[in-house]
Scaffold this active site. Structure first.
Site, PDB file in Angstrom:
ATOM      1  N   GLY A  75      89.072  24.037 126.941  1.00 35.80           N
ATOM      2  CA  GLY A  75      87.722  23.660 126.544  1.00 35.80           C
ATOM      3  C   GLY A  75      87.672  22.411 125.676  1.00 35.80           C
ATOM      4  CD  GLN A  76      83.046  19.322 122.853  1.00 34.55           C
ATOM      5  OE1 GLN A  76      82.427  20.366 122.648  1.00 34.55           O
ATOM      6  NE2 GLN A  76      82.592  18.133 122.499  1.00 34.55           N
ATOM      7  CB  ILE A 132      94.488  27.481 130.502  1.00 36.67           C
ATOM      8  CG1 ILE A 132      95.857  27.702 131.149  1.00 36.67           C
ATOM      9  CG2 ILE A 132      94.532  26.253 129.619  1.00 36.67           C
ATOM     10  CD1 ILE A 132      95.877  27.371 132.555  1.00 36.67           C
ATOM     11  NE  ARG A 133      87.846  32.222 131.879  1.00 35.45           N
ATOM     12  CZ  ARG A 133      87.106  32.539 132.938  1.00 35.45           C
ATOM     13  NH1 ARG A 133      87.286  33.658 133.565  1.00 35.45           N
ATOM     14  NH2 ARG A 133      86.175  31.712 133.367  1.00 35.45           N
ATOM     15  CG  ASP A 146      90.122  36.550 131.021  1.00 31.82           C
ATOM     16  OD1 ASP A 146      89.468  36.708 129.970  1.00 31.82           O
ATOM     17  OD2 ASP A 146      89.642  36.662 132.155  1.00 31.82           O
ATOM     18  CE1 TYR A 153      78.501  30.197 121.364  1.00 32.13           C
ATOM     19  CE2 TYR A 153      76.801  28.871 120.325  1.00 32.13           C
ATOM     20  CZ  TYR A 153      78.131  29.135 120.553  1.00 32.13           C
ATOM     21  OH  TYR A 153      79.087  28.350 119.985  1.00 32.13           O
ATOM     22  CB  ILE A 183      82.092  19.589 118.612  1.00 36.01           C
ATOM     23  CG1 ILE A 183      82.108  20.713 117.562  1.00 36.01           C
ATOM     24  CG2 ILE A 183      83.376  18.758 118.559  1.00 36.01           C
ATOM     25  CD1 ILE A 183      82.236  20.263 116.117  1.00 36.01           C
TER      26      ILE A 183
HETATM   27  N1  SER Z   1      77.607  23.401 120.781  1.00 34.57           N
HETATM   28  C1  SER Z   1      77.118  24.747 120.819  1.00 34.57           C
HETATM   29  C2  SER Z   1      76.011  24.879 121.769  1.00 34.57           C
HETATM   30  O1  SER Z   1      75.270  23.941 121.907  1.00 34.57           O
HETATM   31  C3  SER Z   1      76.662  25.163 119.454  1.00 34.57           C
HETATM   32  O2  SER Z   1      77.726  25.759 118.794  1.00 34.57           O
HETATM   33  O3  SER Z   1      75.833  25.911 122.349  1.00 34.57           O
END
Ligand code: SER
Length: 320
Positions: free
Chosen positions: A11-12, A34-35, A53, A143, A173
């Site tokens: 991921g990022q 890694i998945r 995973d 989330y 980020i």
């Molecule tokens: N970058 C994330 C999002 O936009 C926030 O933690 O879901």
């Protein structure tokens, strides 16, 4: 010495965090989990990569035992945008993945678990400016709900089992190595790619949208510094606010225009506008500054210069 497993290494944040940790602790000490995604050469050439995973406990245990893992960093998550499209998937990955990792860490008496959180823990009733460390946590996204629960769960393992579990509330980020996927703050990365490739961008939130943001070098520094901090000095565990900068989309566009005067931006807000509107403008990170010396390096213009240079080089090489 510690043996670290980073779950969610493709991921990022994970993709760059693995490389930073390998520089600090040694390549063979940091396993990239890694998945499905094919790992990048940078990951495979600098240390071990394994298919991990968080929902597959058996495979997770095998990797943990094979490398005598005693520190786990859980970077696997379904972000805010994707989460709204598939709430059950977000719950499954973000909660069941996390509890699997915490339970394994407890059983194996691991030294440390890092459980990242997010500004998504905040909601429309949270104070928006300089959002305090201790405040209202009533998010309106799945989330955010999983991130609040994750913070509480991590803190529970600290209190109940005496474990070392830590986490920080990442702002949006921004980086140029690996694209973010499925988040609301993704526009703040896409804008730079589109500025280089097409000199124009259609943004999915409006020009006045202001959110807390952070450039990747600061994100990596915050993560490593929190991991290294003296546990006895931590007044919080899984929920540190960390700030760096705060700007509107229009201010980003102005910053880009200093380098690309012909850059154009227009706005077609979608469902992510409401998510962005429910999050703070900026956060008060004095607890992180006091407890473990947090201090960011990059502001908007410094980041813009760096991002445009790096993405411009990729574009010149035909990589994007
Ligand atoms: N970058 C994330 C999002 O936009 C926030 O933690 O879901």
């Amino acid at each position: 010495m510690k043996n670290i497993l980073v779950v969610g290494s493709a991921g990022q944040i994970g993709s760059e965090l693995v490389l930073t940790l390998r520089e600090i602790y040694g390549g063979d000490k940091v396993v990239a989990g890694i998945r499905k995604t094919k790992p990048s050469k940078k990951l495979t050439e600098t240390g071990p990569c394994e298919v991990v995973d968080a929902l597959d406990t058996k495979a997770l245990v095998e990797v943990v035992d094979k490398y005598k893992i005693d520190v786990i960093i859980n970077m696997a998550a379904i972000l805010s945008g994707t989460g709204e499209k598939n709430p059950m998937l977000a719950w499954d990955v973000n909660m069941n993945g996390l509890i699997n990792i915490l339970e394994l860490a407890r059983e194996r008496k691991m030294k440390q678990v890092l459980v990242p959180s997010s500004i998504a823990v905040f909601g429309p009733t949270t104070p928006v400016d300089d959002t305090p460390q201790e405040t209202i946590l009533k998010p309106t996204t799945i989330y955010g709900v999983t991130k609040v629960a994750g913070e509480l769960l991590g803190d529970y393992y600290v209190k109940r089992y005496g474990m070392d579990v830590r986490g920080l509330r990442y702002p949006g980020i921004i980086s140029h190595e690996t694209l973010p996927g499925g988040g609301t703050t993704d526009y703040a990365v896409a804008i730079y790619y589109e500025a280089i490739k097409n000199k124009k961008y259609t943004c999915f939130v409006n020009e006045n949208t202001r959110l807390p943001m952070m450039y990747m070098p600061d994100c990596l520094k915050a993560t490593v510094d929190l991991m290294e901090a003296d546990f006895s000095k931590l007044n919080y565990h899984c929920d540190y606010n960390v700030g760096a900068m705060s700007f509107t989309v229009a201010e980003m566009a102005e910053s880009i225009k200093k380098h690309i005067p012909e850059f154009e931006i227009d706005y077609e807000p979608d469902f992510r506008q409401a998510i962005a509107d429910s999050w703070p403008n900026s956060v008060d990170d004095s607890a992180a500054r006091n407890d473990w010396g947090w201090k960011p390096d990059f502001d908007l213009d410094a980041m813009t210069a760096d991002m445009l240079k790096a993405i411009g080089e990729k574009h010149a090489k035909g990589l994007i």
